[in-house]
Design a protein around this motif. Structure first.
Motif, PDB file in Angstrom:
ATOM      1  N   THR A  39       0.831  -1.205   0.000  1.00  0.00           N
ATOM      2  CA  THR A  39       0.000   0.000   0.000  1.00  0.00           C
ATOM      3  C   THR A  39       0.865   1.256   0.000  1.00  0.00           C
ATOM      4  OG1 THR A  39      -1.772  -1.186   1.134  1.00  0.00           O
ATOM      5  CG2 THR A  39      -1.867   1.221   1.205  1.00  0.00           C
ATOM      6  N   LEU A  40       1.993   1.203   0.703  1.00  0.00           N
ATOM      7  CA  LEU A  40       2.878   2.374   0.728  1.00  0.00           C
ATOM      8  C   LEU A  40       3.480   2.666  -0.650  1.00  0.00           C
ATOM      9  CD1 LEU A  40       4.621   2.091   4.203  1.00  0.00           C
ATOM     10  CD2 LEU A  40       2.827   3.693   3.477  1.00  0.00           C
ATOM     11  N   PHE A  41       3.617   1.650  -1.493  1.00  0.00           N
ATOM     12  CA  PHE A  41       4.041   1.922  -2.875  1.00  0.00           C
ATOM     13  C   PHE A  41       2.956   2.727  -3.589  1.00  0.00           C
ATOM     14  CE2 PHE A  41       7.529  -0.983  -2.331  1.00  0.00           C
ATOM     15  CZ  PHE A  41       8.479  -0.487  -3.216  1.00  0.00           C
ATOM     16  N   ALA A  42       1.686   2.406  -3.317  1.00  0.00           N
ATOM     17  CA  ALA A  42       0.589   3.188  -3.899  1.00  0.00           C
ATOM     18  C   ALA A  42       0.605   4.615  -3.356  1.00  0.00           C
ATOM     19  CB  ALA A  42      -0.748   2.509  -3.616  1.00  0.00           C
ATOM     20  N   VAL A  43       0.864   4.759  -2.052  1.00  0.00           N
ATOM     21  CA  VAL A  43       0.972   6.093  -1.447  1.00  0.00           C
ATOM     22  C   VAL A  43       2.079   6.880  -2.147  1.00  0.00           C
ATOM     23  CG1 VAL A  43       1.608   7.376   0.646  1.00  0.00           C
ATOM     24  CG2 VAL A  43       0.021   5.437   0.801  1.00  0.00           C
ATOM     25  N   GLY A  44       3.236   6.262  -2.328  1.00  0.00           N
ATOM     26  CA  GLY A  44       4.353   6.930  -2.992  1.00  0.00           C
ATOM     27  C   GLY A  44       3.999   7.347  -4.413  1.00  0.00           C
TER      28      GLY A  44
END
Length: 181
Positions: free
Chosen positions: A63-68
């Motif tokens: 999910t943090l890749f999506a945030v980035g």
């Protein structure tokens, strides 16, 4: 494909959409902090023995890749891709995990001093980085409009990391160090 492009040698980088900005731009700081958080979550996952927690942390890292990607997208030039959107179900999953963990923890009435055990200390490092990322994202949101789900996700993530730290302490048969005045 080469790992180096030489396009950033003079202190600028490209956003998704092609806009070039300085590497010290608030947007770059925000998603750089997300990358830092993701790295520390990788350390936490590597040291975790519980497979369910490992799976949860891996989901958070994804999910943090999506945030980035969300933060790296110049929405004035290009539409936000589905890969960069934070689905409400991700927030709900964090909330469910928080609620489940809190049910087995003793109530907390004082501030905790971090470092009772290694895994909880790593969680608190992750939590502090998540809070910094949240502050940077809020600052960015004052300049450009960001998805509200992204802001909510980051707030819940730091809450999750806090209760996870307490869970690690409990699972080691220890108690939280409480701040004494």
């Amino acid at each position: 494909m080469k790992i180096y492009t030489k396009t950033g040698d003079h202190g600028s980088t490209s956003l998704i959409g092609g806009t070039r900005v300085g590497k010290n731009n608030i947007r770059i700081n925000a998603y750089g902090t997300i990358d830092e958080l993701n790295s520390f979550l990788g350390l936490l996952r590597a040291k975790t023995k519980n497979d369910n927690i490992k799976t949860t942390i891996l989901d958070i890292q994804n999910t943090l890749f999506a945030v980035g990607a969300n933060l790296a997208t110049d929405t004035d030039k290009t539409e936000l891709g589905n890969y960069a959107k934070i689905d409400r179900s991700k927030i709900e999953k964090l909330e469910q995990n928080i609620d489940a963990i809190q049910q087995i923890l003793p109530p907390l009435t004082d501030f905790i001093i971090y470092g009772e055990d290694e895994l909880s200390a790593i969680c608190h490092c992750c939590r502090a980085i998540a809070r910094r990322a949240e502050r940077e994202i809020i600052t960015l949101n004052q300049e450009v409009t960001l998805d509200e789900e992204l802001l909510t996700y980051m707030n819940r993530l730091s809450d999750f990391l806090f209760v996870l730290a307490r869970l690690y302490t409990k699972s080691e048969g220890k108690q939280d160090f409480l701040w004494k005045i």
